[in-house]
Design a protein around this motif. Structure first.
Motif, PDB file in Angstrom:
ATOM      1  N   UNK A  69      65.412   1.262 -41.694  1.00  0.00           N
ATOM      2  CA  UNK A  69      65.970   2.567 -42.046  1.00  0.00           C
ATOM      3  C   UNK A  69      65.976   2.761 -43.566  1.00  0.00           C
ATOM      4  N   UNK A  70      65.063   3.579 -44.091  1.00  0.00           N
ATOM      5  CA  UNK A  70      64.986   3.768 -45.547  1.00  0.00           C
ATOM      6  C   UNK A  70      66.144   4.609 -46.083  1.00  0.00           C
ATOM      7  N   UNK A  71      66.436   4.386 -47.369  1.00  0.00           N
ATOM      8  CA  UNK A  71      67.438   5.186 -48.076  1.00  0.00           C
ATOM      9  C   UNK A  71      66.785   6.361 -48.790  1.00  0.00           C
ATOM     10  N   UNK A  72      65.544   6.136 -49.261  1.00  0.00           N
ATOM     11  CA  UNK A  72      64.787   7.134 -50.011  1.00  0.00           C
ATOM     12  C   UNK A  72      63.387   7.226 -49.427  1.00  0.00           C
ATOM     13  N   UNK A  73      62.840   8.450 -49.391  1.00  0.00           N
ATOM     14  CA  UNK A  73      61.512   8.648 -48.811  1.00  0.00           C
ATOM     15  C   UNK A  73      60.707   9.630 -49.647  1.00  0.00           C
ATOM     16  N   UNK A  74      59.467   9.246 -49.922  1.00  0.00           N
ATOM     17  CA  UNK A  74      58.479  10.142 -50.502  1.00  0.00           C
ATOM     18  C   UNK A  74      57.525  10.480 -49.358  1.00  0.00           C
ATOM     19  N   UNK A  75      57.440  11.750 -49.002  1.00  0.00           N
ATOM     20  CA  UNK A  75      56.738  12.160 -47.783  1.00  0.00           C
ATOM     21  C   UNK A  75      55.675  13.203 -48.097  1.00  0.00           C
ATOM     22  N   UNK A  76      54.416  12.869 -47.810  1.00  0.00           N
ATOM     23  CA  UNK A  76      53.325  13.821 -48.015  1.00  0.00           C
ATOM     24  C   UNK A  76      53.368  14.860 -46.896  1.00  0.00           C
ATOM     25  N   UNK A  77      53.122  16.095 -47.242  1.00  0.00           N
ATOM     26  CA  UNK A  77      53.156  17.167 -46.258  1.00  0.00           C
ATOM     27  C   UNK A  77      51.899  17.171 -45.389  1.00  0.00           C
ATOM     28  N   UNK A  78      50.737  17.146 -46.034  1.00  0.00           N
ATOM     29  CA  UNK A  78      49.478  17.297 -45.311  1.00  0.00           C
ATOM     30  C   UNK A  78      48.739  15.965 -45.274  1.00  0.00           C
ATOM     31  N   UNK A  79      48.700  15.382 -44.061  1.00  0.00           N
ATOM     32  CA  UNK A  79      48.004  14.113 -43.853  1.00  0.00           C
ATOM     33  C   UNK A  79      47.091  14.261 -42.647  1.00  0.00           C
ATOM     34  N   UNK A  80      46.184  13.298 -42.486  1.00  0.00           N
ATOM     35  CA  UNK A  80      45.401  13.267 -41.257  1.00  0.00           C
ATOM     36  C   UNK A  80      46.378  13.088 -40.100  1.00  0.00           C
ATOM     37  N   UNK A  81      46.162  13.813 -39.032  1.00  0.00           N
ATOM     38  CA  UNK A  81      47.090  13.728 -37.897  1.00  0.00           C
ATOM     39  C   UNK A  81      48.251  14.678 -38.104  1.00  0.00           C
ATOM     40  N   UNK A  82      49.425  14.245 -37.689  1.00  0.00           N
ATOM     41  CA  UNK A  82      50.616  15.090 -37.735  1.00  0.00           C
ATOM     42  C   UNK A  82      51.063  15.349 -39.172  1.00  0.00           C
ATOM     43  N   UNK A  83      51.687  16.481 -39.372  1.00  0.00           N
ATOM     44  CA  UNK A  83      52.239  16.868 -40.677  1.00  0.00           C
ATOM     45  C   UNK A  83      53.427  15.984 -41.025  1.00  0.00           C
ATOM     46  N   UNK A  84      53.685  15.846 -42.315  1.00  0.00           N
ATOM     47  CA  UNK A  84      54.859  15.111 -42.757  1.00  0.00           C
ATOM     48  C   UNK A  84      56.160  15.756 -42.286  1.00  0.00           C
ATOM     49  N   UNK A  85      56.141  17.060 -42.012  1.00  0.00           N
ATOM     50  CA  UNK A  85      57.345  17.739 -41.535  1.00  0.00           C
ATOM     51  C   UNK A  85      57.867  17.120 -40.238  1.00  0.00           C
ATOM     52  N   UNK A  86      56.967  16.550 -39.434  1.00  0.00           N
ATOM     53  CA  UNK A  86      57.376  15.976 -38.148  1.00  0.00           C
ATOM     54  C   UNK A  86      58.204  14.707 -38.303  1.00  0.00           C
ATOM     55  N   UNK A  87      58.245  14.143 -39.486  1.00  0.00           N
ATOM     56  CA  UNK A  87      58.950  12.886 -39.732  1.00  0.00           C
ATOM     57  C   UNK A  87      60.375  13.130 -40.241  1.00  0.00           C
ATOM     58  N   UNK A  88      60.664  14.316 -40.759  1.00  0.00           N
ATOM     59  CA  UNK A  88      61.950  14.566 -41.412  1.00  0.00           C
ATOM     60  C   UNK A  88      63.133  14.383 -40.462  1.00  0.00           C
TER      61      UNK A  88
END
Length: 178
Positions: free
Chosen positions: A48-67
């Motif tokens: 379980x991370x405390x901080x996350x750097x998340x790319x929006x547009x990646x191959x496959x699913x969008x980073x939004x799906x991880x939030x």
């Protein structure tokens, strides 16, 4: 001594993740890298991370799906969404889903940490005196319709009355600056 904060980097750019992971490790973070949304979801099952750097547009699913899974795993997690394809629609969606900040690429380790530590909105933010260009308005509209269709390019093309390949070409381009 307290355990170091856990920092998760979710981005499909191998060079960027290597450089950012090295920078965060040097700053004392316990760092892990995921190169896709699916890989990030696998990691947070046991870490379980405390901080996350998340790319929006990646191959496959969008980073939004991880939030939302990230915030479910750790309600105190701080997430900065990074993208070279910044738009008003995706920024609003990222924040509504639970992201802490939204930054356009390129961003370095210091930019990311500053964004993650920022708690208050900036009332003094620069407001452009120029309206958006027609190209930027088109980009924003496409992003809004794409978001309304859950990222489905075919459905978006139909809604915009546009050929699918034309829409794909427009999506592959970087957005106009203004």
């Amino acid at each position: 001594m307290a355990d170091p904060l856990k920092f998760l980097i979710v981005d499909d750019d191998a060079t960027f993740t290597r450089v950012l992971a090295r920078a965060m490790t040097k700053r004392g973070f316990n760092t892990k890298v995921a190169r896709s949304a699916d890989e990030a979801l696998d990691i947070i099952k046991t870490w379980s991370p405390d901080l996350v750097s998340l790319d929006l547009k990646m191959d496959g699913a969008s980073g939004l799906t991880v939030i939302q899974p990230l915030t479910a795993a750790n309600p105190a997690v701080r997430i900065v969404v990074l993208t070279a394809y910044a738009s008003i629609t995706t920024a609003v969606e990222a924040i509504k889903l639970g992201a802490t900040q939204y930054l356009p690429k390129p961003a370095n380790a210091d930019d990311i940490l500053t964004a993650l530590q920022q708690n208050d909105a900036d009332e003094e933010i620069d407001i452009s005196s120029q309206p958006m260009s027609v190209n930027r308005l088109e980009w924003e509209h496409i992003q809004k319709v794409l978001s309304e269709h859950d990222g489905n390019v075919s459905a978006t093309a139909r809604a915009l009355d546009m050929h699918r390949r034309t829409l794909q070409r427009k999506l592959a381009k970087h957005p106009a600056r203004q």
